[in-house]
Design a protein around this motif. Structure first.
Motif, PDB file in Angstrom:
ATOM      1  N   VAL A 200       0.837  -1.205   0.000  1.00 37.93           N
ATOM      2  CA  VAL A 200       0.000   0.000   0.000  1.00 37.93           C
ATOM      3  C   VAL A 200       0.872   1.255   0.000  1.00 37.93           C
ATOM      4  O   VAL A 200       0.597   2.223  -0.715  1.00 37.93           O
ATOM      5  N   THR A 201       1.946   1.225   0.764  1.00 40.36           N
ATOM      6  CA  THR A 201       2.868   2.370   0.820  1.00 40.36           C
ATOM      7  C   THR A 201       3.564   2.578  -0.517  1.00 40.36           C
ATOM      8  O   THR A 201       3.722   3.718  -0.986  1.00 40.36           O
ATOM      9  N   ILE A 202       3.983   1.504  -1.154  1.00 40.04           N
ATOM     10  CA  ILE A 202       4.627   1.601  -2.466  1.00 40.04           C
ATOM     11  C   ILE A 202       3.672   2.207  -3.486  1.00 40.04           C
ATOM     12  O   ILE A 202       4.058   3.064  -4.301  1.00 40.04           O
ATOM     13  N   ALA A 203       2.410   1.760  -3.474  1.00 45.56           N
ATOM     14  CA  ALA A 203       1.426   2.286  -4.425  1.00 45.56           C
ATOM     15  C   ALA A 203       1.225   3.783  -4.225  1.00 45.56           C
ATOM     16  O   ALA A 203       1.123   4.542  -5.199  1.00 45.56           O
ATOM     17  N   ASP A 204       1.179   4.219  -2.982  1.00 50.32           N
ATOM     18  CA  ASP A 204       1.031   5.650  -2.705  1.00 50.32           C
ATOM     19  C   ASP A 204       2.265   6.418  -3.164  1.00 50.32           C
ATOM     20  O   ASP A 204       2.154   7.505  -3.756  1.00 50.32           O
ATOM     21  N   SER A 205       3.452   5.873  -2.922  1.00 51.42           N
ATOM     22  CA  SER A 205       4.695   6.530  -3.354  1.00 51.42           C
ATOM     23  C   SER A 205       4.759   6.630  -4.874  1.00 51.42           C
ATOM     24  O   SER A 205       5.247   7.626  -5.419  1.00 51.42           O
ATOM     25  N   CYS A 206       4.254   5.608  -5.553  1.00 51.89           N
ATOM     26  CA  CYS A 206       4.214   5.619  -7.015  1.00 51.89           C
ATOM     27  C   CYS A 206       3.384   6.801  -7.513  1.00 51.89           C
ATOM     28  O   CYS A 206       3.814   7.559  -8.391  1.00 51.89           O
ATOM     29  N   TYR A 207       2.202   6.955  -6.945  1.00 50.44           N
ATOM     30  CA  TYR A 207       1.317   8.057  -7.354  1.00 50.44           C
ATOM     31  C   TYR A 207       1.958   9.417  -7.059  1.00 50.44           C
ATOM     32  O   TYR A 207       1.938  10.328  -7.898  1.00 50.44           O
ATOM     33  N   ARG A 208       2.544   9.562  -5.887  1.00 48.73           N
ATOM     34  CA  ARG A 208       3.154  10.844  -5.507  1.00 48.73           C
ATOM     35  C   ARG A 208       4.306  11.215  -6.437  1.00 48.73           C
ATOM     36  O   ARG A 208       4.460  12.383  -6.822  1.00 48.73           O
ATOM     37  N   ALA A 209       5.114  10.243  -6.806  1.00 49.08           N
ATOM     38  CA  ALA A 209       6.236  10.515  -7.708  1.00 49.08           C
ATOM     39  C   ALA A 209       5.742  10.975  -9.073  1.00 49.08           C
ATOM     40  O   ALA A 209       6.289  11.914  -9.669  1.00 49.08           O
ATOM     41  N   ILE A 210       4.684  10.340  -9.565  1.00 48.00           N
ATOM     42  CA  ILE A 210       4.159  10.713 -10.880  1.00 48.00           C
ATOM     43  C   ILE A 210       3.537  12.103 -10.850  1.00 48.00           C
ATOM     44  O   ILE A 210       3.752  12.906 -11.770  1.00 48.00           O
ATOM     45  N   ARG A 211       2.776  12.396  -9.819  1.00 46.61           N
ATOM     46  CA  ARG A 211       2.160  13.723  -9.759  1.00 46.61           C
ATOM     47  C   ARG A 211       3.213  14.812  -9.575  1.00 46.61           C
ATOM     48  O   ARG A 211       3.066  15.932 -10.082  1.00 46.61           O
ATOM     49  N   ALA A 212       4.299  14.500  -8.866  1.00 49.95           N
ATOM     50  CA  ALA A 212       5.342  15.506  -8.635  1.00 49.95           C
ATOM     51  C   ALA A 212       6.221  15.727  -9.861  1.00 49.95           C
ATOM     52  O   ALA A 212       6.596  16.869 -10.163  1.00 49.95           O
ATOM     53  N   ASP A 213       6.543  14.674 -10.595  1.00 50.24           N
ATOM     54  CA  ASP A 213       7.554  14.758 -11.649  1.00 50.24           C
ATOM     55  C   ASP A 213       7.072  14.344 -13.026  1.00 50.24           C
ATOM     56  O   ASP A 213       7.835  14.411 -13.998  1.00 50.24           O
ATOM     57  N   GLY A 214       5.813  13.896 -13.141  1.00 51.17           N
ATOM     58  CA  GLY A 214       5.341  13.354 -14.405  1.00 51.17           C
ATOM     59  C   GLY A 214       5.432  14.313 -15.566  1.00 51.17           C
ATOM     60  O   GLY A 214       5.935  13.965 -16.645  1.00 51.17           O
ATOM     61  N   GLU A 215       4.958  15.516 -15.384  1.00 51.56           N
ATOM     62  CA  GLU A 215       4.946  16.473 -16.499  1.00 51.56           C
ATOM     63  C   GLU A 215       6.359  16.870 -16.904  1.00 51.56           C
ATOM     64  O   GLU A 215       6.671  16.954 -18.099  1.00 51.56           O
ATOM     65  N   ALA A 216       7.234  17.088 -15.923  1.00 52.89           N
ATOM     66  CA  ALA A 216       8.621  17.440 -16.243  1.00 52.89           C
ATOM     67  C   ALA A 216       9.314  16.274 -16.948  1.00 52.89           C
ATOM     68  O   ALA A 216      10.106  16.466 -17.879  1.00 52.89           O
ATOM     69  N   ALA A 217       9.005  15.050 -16.526  1.00 58.57           N
ATOM     70  CA  ALA A 217       9.624  13.885 -17.143  1.00 58.57           C
ATOM     71  C   ALA A 217       9.169  13.718 -18.591  1.00 58.57           C
ATOM     72  O   ALA A 217       9.979  13.406 -19.472  1.00 58.57           O
ATOM     73  N   VAL A 218       7.890  13.930 -18.855  1.00 57.10           N
ATOM     74  CA  VAL A 218       7.394  13.840 -20.231  1.00 57.10           C
ATOM     75  C   VAL A 218       8.076  14.880 -21.114  1.00 57.10           C
ATOM     76  O   VAL A 218       8.454  14.601 -22.263  1.00 57.10           O
ATOM     77  N   ALA A 219       8.256  16.093 -20.587  1.00 56.85           N
ATOM     78  CA  ALA A 219       8.945  17.139 -21.348  1.00 56.85           C
ATOM     79  C   ALA A 219      10.384  16.737 -21.644  1.00 56.85           C
ATOM     80  O   ALA A 219      10.902  16.981 -22.739  1.00 56.85           O
ATOM     81  N   ALA A 220      11.043  16.089 -20.674  1.00 57.95           N
ATOM     82  CA  ALA A 220      12.426  15.651 -20.886  1.00 57.95           C
ATOM     83  C   ALA A 220      12.494  14.539 -21.928  1.00 57.95           C
ATOM     84  O   ALA A 220      13.402  14.512 -22.768  1.00 57.95           O
ATOM     85  N   VAL A 221      11.542  13.612 -21.880  1.00 63.66           N
ATOM     86  CA  VAL A 221      11.520  12.531 -22.874  1.00 63.66           C
ATOM     87  C   VAL A 221      11.315  13.094 -24.276  1.00 63.66           C
ATOM     88  O   VAL A 221      11.904  12.597 -25.240  1.00 63.66           O
ATOM     89  N   ALA A 222      10.514  14.141 -24.394  1.00 60.18           N
ATOM     90  CA  ALA A 222      10.328  14.785 -25.699  1.00 60.18           C
ATOM     91  C   ALA A 222      11.651  15.328 -26.232  1.00 60.18           C
ATOM     92  O   ALA A 222      11.843  15.426 -27.448  1.00 60.18           O
ATOM     93  N   ARG A 223      12.576  15.660 -25.326  1.00 59.69           N
ATOM     94  CA  ARG A 223      13.909  16.135 -25.714  1.00 59.69           C
ATOM     95  C   ARG A 223      14.924  14.996 -25.777  1.00 59.69           C
ATOM     96  O   ARG A 223      16.109  15.226 -25.995  1.00 59.69           O
TER      97      ARG A 223
END
Length: 360
Positions: A200-223
């Motif tokens: 349960v803790t891992i699943a919550d950490s997964c969501y938090r990481a994506i919400r915190a860094d998801g958009e920046a990571a997608v922008a980096a992958v585009a580059r």
């Protein structure tokens, strides 16, 4: 009360140029590797794979046809036996990886997974999702243990189209909510045990990481850049997401992929795109507040994740009852849900999403 259970791959390695670890990693498990990869992967990485495995006694490369079917698994397993393979390596996307897992089941050899895209969390798990030749989900097989090693080269991951990376985010987003529902409802995970608190803790950490860094990571992958945001999100979408679903269990979001596979326009979408839409249906079935849904839908919009069946080119009313019925009748974890649940509630959630999409 059932016992609690947790499982994971024996080793996980991630980072730029992690592929340089492949030769030494494989030698821990065998000397005659059998590599499952499609022609696109071989065109891109074939020379590198051959160089990294140069010290092996023999190396056999098998061309994967593109769909993980029972016939394809049987064909490649026969080739691996003929080659005398003592370790299987799966290189590529989810279907190639699952086919390699199928070969591993047949041969009972060690297994090393090398994903080339981060579109879903299949690399870490025991599951083998098998389809028909018509791309309809047929069965789910289980290895008796998780992969012996998962090797994730992020400098390779970022070379793939950003759509795959976004799909991986869509797949991983659901885990917090599915695991929480499964745990609260007393459901079982894929080890036939109750979810541990760690899952349960891992699943919550997964969501938090994506919400915190998801958009920046997608922008980096585009580059095509493997920066810190990409590293954190890849760890979330492959490792954390994989551990969460297998040891935490699933609920509605993944159950709906059963029904989605019967609608050609939706079946052609990436797994993570399907799961992302399934999550929205689940959240509405949970009775989430309007502000919560608005925030989630806005996040989806920024990443270009689907927000209604219409985003796949089909009308909700034309297919929703069939999707819900197939999922209800065939998905083993659709009832891992605390709130009262019935087919009409799920169909209504699809219709609500269609209305919200039209109102944008």
């Amino acid at each position: 009360m059932s016992v609690r259970a947790f499982g994971s791959p024996a080793r996980y390695i991630q980072g730029p140029d992690a592929l340089s670890e492949l030769g030494a990693l494989v030698r821990l498990h065998g000397q005659r590797p059998f590599v499952v990869a499609d022609t696109i992967v071989m065109d891109l990485l074939g020379a590198r794979l051959k160089a990294e495995l140069a010290e092996a006694e023999t190396v056999t490369f098998a061309t994967f046809c593109g769909e993980c079917t029972a016939a394809e698994i049987d064909k490649l397993a026969a080739a691996a036996r003929t080659a005398g393979a003592d370790v299987v390596i799966g290189v590529g996307g989810g279907k190639a990886i699952d086919t390699a897992k199928g070969v591993r089941i047949a041969l009972r050899t060690p297994l090393v997974i090398v994903p080339t895209i981060a579109s879903n969390d299949s690399p870490t798990s025991r599951l083998v999702v098998v389809y028909t030749a018509e791309h309809v989900l047929s069965e789910v097989r289980l290895m008796d243990a998780n992969p012996d090693a998962v090797l994730v080269d992020t400098s390779v991951i970022v070379q793939a189209p950003a759509r795959f990376f976004v799909a991986g985010i869509g797949d991983a987003l659901s885990k917090k909510f599915e695991v929480e529902q499964c745990a609260a409802a007393g459901g079982l995970n894929f080890f036939k045990g109750r979810p541990t608190s760690l899952a349960v803790t891992i699943a919550d950490s997964c969501y938090r990481a994506i919400r915190a860094d998801g958009e920046a990571a997608v922008a980096a992958v585009a580059r095509k850049a493997a920066d810190d945001a990409v590293e954190r999100v890849v760890e979330a979408t492959i490792l954390l997401s994989g551990l969460a679903f297998e040891s935490g269990g699933l609920s509605i979001a993944h159950s709906l992929t059963r029904g989605f596979s019967t609608v050609p326009e939706v079946a052609r979408a990436l797994h993570g795109e399907q799961v992302a839409l399934g999550l929205l249906v689940q959240l509405l079935a949970e009775g989430r507040e309007a502000d919560f849904m608005a925030d989630m839908l806005a996040f989806y919009a920024r990443l270009n994740l689907p927000r209604a069946l219409e985003d796949f080119g089909v009308e909700t009313e034309a297919v929703v009852d069939g999707i819900v019925s197939v999922s209800w009748d065939t998905a083993p974890y659709i009832r891992n849900f605390v709130q009262p649940l019935f087919k009409e509630r799920l169909a209504d959630a699809f219709r609500t999403l269609a209305g919200l999409r039209r109102a944008e």
